[in-house]
Design a protein around this motif. Structure first.
Motif: not given
Length: 573
Positions: A227, A229, A249, A253-256, A272-273, A275, A397
């Motif tokens: 994970d 960030w 979500e 932030n792309e639903d993160r 920010y989380q 990918a 996640r």
């Protein structure tokens, strides 16, 4: 508004930069006396690592008037390039800092908050106000204060220097360690040369990359995730609300997930989380950070970027927090994902727990057996915090399958139904850990006591920390309600047989008795001690209940002996 911030490099678990967006103090190197004499020195306590846990430990020992040496390989507070680390400090930590004499400085610089809001998409699905909750609302300290970690560390350095007793040695790096039945020996490197020193006890507060783990052969239970960030510390021309906002979500932030906190100096921390396969260097580029900020706050937002750093989460816990003469604390003992403010605050609790026990043993007031309770209590706290934060990480996640299905269902239901909002886990906010398996607490004890207020006999206001300070590192017996002459005599005898101060706690109209007393007109002090009616509570120097009971008899005497690791007999009181 243009800004330049430090370049970053990525490691598993922590972030580092070449340079810093903050101006940190630099402390001078002073040549150690061992280099002049050529002989190793010997000290009762040596603390290694001047981070949050190590400095709290040193300050607490100084307050108890216990001499110690604190070694740190750096010449400043904070971590070079990762100076904006911990920011959120719990009520229990603030109560500890109040006892240590740095709370007022923290409160003046930091940001108090109690309201938190959680969003999924555009919908607010959960909110809370900690001041309305019984776990927080009676203390003299607020539920939380947000402030950059290096400020607290700097305040602790100043306070240690004010108190004396502790020799802080900057730019002193421990390069080797060995121990035997007589002492521990540390090898230390400095800019002026190398030397050796001996210690009865060593406190390892060097952080998650502790060399002492290897030197003593400590085992660790670890879980490493992927994970990732990215932190952005920013100032805004138009301020967001001074509340804790989290998005499970975030559409920007792309639903993160996203976290948003206000700290000192008008700086907001935005997490920010990313990918799982995100490139750390790419996500920390200034243009990438500004793009995320503009999606969140609007294309016309004016921001100054103070600092940026990517990081990854992992959790680990040392299996034994004591190995011979070495005690592990803070991140040297455990690492947790930073959800619910359970990282640095746990290290502060470690220091507060161990300091009074060391002081009592060194003063000859307690048996060395008392030190074993440090592992029992703080390992329980560490494992609980690891477990709680791992659950949050899995919610934010989730793995494909049942975890993802549960998370989606919880969010869907929470948008409409109150009952489901408690299932939305963006970080269970930290409270003081309870102890259920401690040899220094009776089964009736183990709970933290809030720093609630009461009235002194002259009507002025006091709080629990005043009473704890009055006990001066000893135990405190609070007796609620009137006492008989026989009970008063037993209390006086107990105070002569052990390091105990006894105080009668009376209601607004109760007549004063033969024991020193305070008044608790609203019952807040009694409630904070988790007792009701005519009862007593035995309070430790770390503001934890060691035991409770009803009659002033052998039960209280036994509880004092258990707490100090030194059995007392009924005839001693």
């Amino acid at each position: 508004m243009s800004a330049t911030y430090a370049a970053t490099a990525f490691t598993q678990g922590y972030e580092f930069t070449q340079g810093t967006g903050y101006t940190l103090p630099e402390y001078p190197f002073v040549e150690p006396p061992e280099l002049r004499t050529g002989q190793p020195s010997h000290h009762p306590v040596v603390i290694v690592g001047a981070g949050l846990a190590g400095l709290t430990m040193a300050c607490a020992l100084a307050r108890y008037r216990i001499p110690a040496v604190l070694l740190d390989e750096d010449n400043s507070v904070g971590v070079k390039g990762a100076s904006s680390r911990g920011i959120c400090y719990t009520q229990k930590s603030l109560e500890i800092f109040q006892r240590l004499g740095v709370y007022e400085r923290i409160a003046a610089k930091g940001i108090q908050w109690s309201v938190g809001r959680t969003f999924a998409g555009q919908d607010e699905v959960y909110s809370f106000d900690l001041r309305q909750q019984g776990a927080y609302n009676l203390s003299s300290q607020p539920p939380f204060i947000n402030i950059q970690q290096f400020y607290i560390e700097g305040f602790l350095v100043e306070r240690i220097n004010e108190l004396g007793r502790v020799d802080i040695r900057w730019s002193n790096r421990v390069t080797g360690f060995e121990q035997n039945g007589e002492c521990a020996t540390l090898s230390v490197a400095t800019p002026a040369g190398d030397y050796r020193m001996r210690a009865d006890l060593v406190i390892d507060a060097t952080g998650s990359h502790s060399p002492f783990r290897r030197w003593v052969g400590a085992s660790v239970t670890a879980r490493k995730g992927d994970d990732r960030w990215c932190i952005a510390d920013v100032r805004f021309a138009r301020h967001p609300p001074a509340e804790r906002h989290t998005w499970v979500e975030a559409p920007f932030n792309e639903d993160r997930a996203v976290w948003q906190h206000l700290m000192g100096d008008g700086v907001w921390r935005i997490d920010y989380q990313m990918a799982p396969d995100a490139d750390p260097e790419h996500v920390s580029r200034e243009e990438a950070v500004r793009e995320r900020l503009s999606r969140q706050f609007g294309a016309d937002c004016e921001v100054e970027i103070v600092w940026v750093g990517p990081y990854a989460y992992r959790s680990e816990c040392i299996d034994r927090m004591r190995h011979g003469r070495v005690f592990f604390m803070g991140d040297a003992a455990k690492v947790v994902s930073p959800f619910g403010a359970r990282g640095g605050n746990t290290g502060i609790g470690d220091a507060d727990n161990l300091a009074w026990k060391l002081a009592a043993v060194i003063r000859g007031q307690a048996s060395p057996a008392l030190l074993e309770s440090y592992h029992e209590e703080r390992h329980e706290a560490a494992t609980q915090n690891v477990r709680v934060t791992n659950r949050t990480a899995r919610f934010l996640r989730p793995a494909p399958g049942i975890e993802k299905t549960f998370r989606d269902a919880a969010l869907s239901l929470a948008r409409q139904y109150v009952f489901a909002r408690q299932l939305v886990n963006t970080g269970r906010m930290a409270i003081a850990n309870s102890y259920t398996r401690s040899s220094a607490c009776e089964p009736t004890g183990g709970q933290s006591v809030q720093n609630v207020s009461f009235s002194w006999p002259d009507g002025t206001r006091g709080d629990v920390n005043d009473l704890v300070g009055w006990a001066d590192g000893g135990l405190l017996v609070l007796v609620f309600g009137g006492t008989s002459q026989q009970a008063a005599e037993r209390l006086r005898a107990l105070s002569l047989a052990a390091p105990v101060r006894c105080v009668q706690v009376l209601g607004a109209d109760d007549p004063a008795g033969a024991v020193e007393h305070v008044r608790d007109p609203h019952g807040h002090l009694q409630g904070a001690c988790h007792v009701f009616g005519h009862a007593w509570a035995l309070i430790r120097p770390d503001s934890y209940v060691a035991a409770t009971g009803e009659s002033i008899d052998a039960t209280l005497v036994h509880a004092v002996g258990v707490c100090m690791g030194t059995p007392l007999h009924g005839e001693q009181a």
